[in-house]
Design a protein around this motif. Structure first.
Motif, PDB file in Angstrom:
ATOM      1  N   ARG A   1       0.832  -1.213   0.000  1.00 40.70           N
ATOM      2  CA  ARG A   1       0.000   0.000   0.000  1.00 40.70           C
ATOM      3  C   ARG A   1       0.865   1.261   0.000  1.00 40.70           C
ATOM      4  O   ARG A   1       0.556   2.249  -0.666  1.00 40.70           O
ATOM      5  CB  ARG A   1      -0.896  -0.019   1.230  1.00 40.70           C
ATOM      6  CG  ARG A   1      -1.934   1.089   1.308  1.00 40.70           C
ATOM      7  CD  ARG A   1      -2.647   0.987   2.642  1.00 40.70           C
ATOM      8  NE  ARG A   1      -3.861   1.779   2.715  1.00 40.70           N
ATOM      9  CZ  ARG A   1      -4.609   1.895   3.813  1.00 40.70           C
ATOM     10  NH1 ARG A   1      -4.249   1.247   4.906  1.00 40.70           N
ATOM     11  NH2 ARG A   1      -5.699   2.629   3.814  1.00 40.70           N
TER      12      ARG A   1
ATOM     13  N   HIS B   1       0.619   2.502  -4.028  1.00 39.65           N
ATOM     14  CA  HIS B   1      -0.710   2.880  -3.543  1.00 39.65           C
ATOM     15  C   HIS B   1      -1.737   2.821  -4.673  1.00 39.65           C
ATOM     16  O   HIS B   1      -1.466   3.233  -5.801  1.00 39.65           O
ATOM     17  CB  HIS B   1      -0.706   4.280  -2.945  1.00 39.65           C
ATOM     18  CG  HIS B   1      -2.023   4.646  -2.331  1.00 39.65           C
ATOM     19  ND1 HIS B   1      -2.988   5.352  -3.004  1.00 39.65           N
ATOM     20  CD2 HIS B   1      -2.540   4.357  -1.097  1.00 39.65           C
ATOM     21  CE1 HIS B   1      -4.049   5.489  -2.226  1.00 39.65           C
ATOM     22  NE2 HIS B   1      -3.802   4.912  -1.062  1.00 39.65           N
TER      23      HIS B   1
ATOM     24  N   LEU C   1      -7.583  -0.282  -3.126  1.00 40.25           N
ATOM     25  CA  LEU C   1      -7.097  -1.097  -2.013  1.00 40.25           C
ATOM     26  C   LEU C   1      -7.592  -0.559  -0.677  1.00 40.25           C
ATOM     27  O   LEU C   1      -7.882  -1.337   0.238  1.00 40.25           O
ATOM     28  CB  LEU C   1      -5.570  -1.147  -2.041  1.00 40.25           C
ATOM     29  CG  LEU C   1      -4.895  -2.058  -1.012  1.00 40.25           C
ATOM     30  CD1 LEU C   1      -5.403  -3.491  -1.132  1.00 40.25           C
ATOM     31  CD2 LEU C   1      -3.384  -2.008  -1.179  1.00 40.25           C
ATOM     32  N   ASP C   2      -7.717   0.745  -0.552  1.00 39.57           N
ATOM     33  CA  ASP C   2      -8.215   1.333   0.701  1.00 39.57           C
ATOM     34  C   ASP C   2      -9.616   0.821   1.022  1.00 39.57           C
ATOM     35  O   ASP C   2      -9.927   0.488   2.168  1.00 39.57           O
ATOM     36  CB  ASP C   2      -8.221   2.860   0.601  1.00 39.57           C
ATOM     37  CG  ASP C   2      -6.829   3.451   0.486  1.00 39.57           C
ATOM     38  OD1 ASP C   2      -5.872   2.783   0.925  1.00 39.57           O
ATOM     39  OD2 ASP C   2      -6.690   4.563  -0.045  1.00 39.57           O
TER      40      ASP C   2
ATOM     41  N   VAL D   1      -4.367  -7.148  -2.963  1.00 44.16           N
ATOM     42  CA  VAL D   1      -3.434  -6.268  -3.668  1.00 44.16           C
ATOM     43  C   VAL D   1      -3.421  -6.597  -5.158  1.00 44.16           C
ATOM     44  O   VAL D   1      -3.420  -5.703  -6.015  1.00 44.16           O
ATOM     45  CB  VAL D   1      -2.023  -6.383  -3.066  1.00 44.16           C
ATOM     46  CG1 VAL D   1      -1.009  -5.595  -3.902  1.00 44.16           C
ATOM     47  CG2 VAL D   1      -2.020  -5.868  -1.628  1.00 44.16           C
TER      48      VAL D   1
END
Length: 260
Positions: free
Chosen positions: A144, A148, A152-153, A172
């Motif tokens: 992350r 980034h 994914l958040d 991921v």
């Protein structure tokens, strides 16, 4: 005295010219697309032994199996790992990775949470739970931070803090739109390689014998990945009772090199 040749220099030059005239056809460039190159680069990085998830600290119970005499050489190590891969933690982790990747790709947040929680609970011992969740959290955090991706958040939030290692890799991979099949194969290769590394230090084995074990497990890795792609979560099962006992008894070993 210089030796003479029966072939005149002119004739030799003529044959060289003939050879240079016979040129092989140049094949079309075999290049990866930009997306394929990025996917390969990331998988090789994320699932390399140098990616800092702490995998070298864990043996998945192999340390106890060596002390108990179940694993004594390359052959017995290969048999133990094949069983773990095909009938134990290997196939279970592969199934979790496949289903979490698909749920993330589909954007099913509720299913993400269910699978993540089940994967964290589906381990036979406290030490194995530490092994998979510690690596999972490290994998998520490092990937992350360095790669980034906004999706994914959301996936992380949906999982509610449950990050077994295969879940982390699946999340991921899905966030970065890396296809499931290569992600799964790379993950299994990384897991098996770490098992072999632990076994090599404990038995001990030389580098050549370690690579022989890895080569022999190649068809098992491929078959496990193929099976994981075609089964449901209802097919989850583990029949490696001796390996489960190894992970339970590792905690009470008198001396230990590994955390599991």
């Amino acid at each position: 005295m210089l030796m003479k040749t029966n072939r005149p220099p002119k004739a030799r030059r003529g044959r060289r010219e003939e050879a240079s005239a016979r040129k092989l056809p140049i094949p079309a460039p075999d290049e990866l697309s930009d997306d394929e190159a990025a996917n390969l680069y990331r998988l090789m990085t994320w699932l390399s032994p140098s990616f800092p998830v702490g995998a070298f600290s864990y043996s998945s119970g192999i340390e106890w199996a060596v002390e108990a005499g179940d694993i004594t050489d390359a052959a017995s190590l290969g048999q133990w790992l094949a069983s773990m891969l095909v009938n134990g933690g290997g196939i279970c982790d592969a199934i979790f990775l496949a289903h979490i990747h698909r749920a993330a790709t589909a954007g099913d947040d509720a299913l993400l949470g269910e699978i993540a929680e089940l994967a964290s609970a589906f381990v036979p011992s406290r030490e194995r739970h530490l092994e998979t969740t510690a690596q999972g959290r490290a994998f998520i955090e490092i990937a992350r931070a360095a790669w980034h991706h906004g999706a994914l958040d959301r996936f992380i939030t949906a999982c509610g803090g449950h990050f077994a290692y295969p879940v982390a890799v699946g999340l991921v991979g899905a966030a970065h739109h890396i296809p499931l099949a290569p992600t799964l194969h790379a993950f299994l290769h990384a897991v098996v390689s770490n098992w072999i590394s632990a076994g090599a230090r404990l038995v001990p084995l030389g580098q050549t014998d370690s690579q022989r074990v890895l080569a022999k497990l190649e068809p098992d890795v491929a078959a496990t990945a193929k099976r994981a792609l075609s089964v449901s979560l209802d097919d989850l099962s583990s029949t490696t009772f001796r390996a489960d006992l190894a992970s339970l008894r590792h905690e009470t070993q008198y001396t230990r090199l590994f955390r599991s």
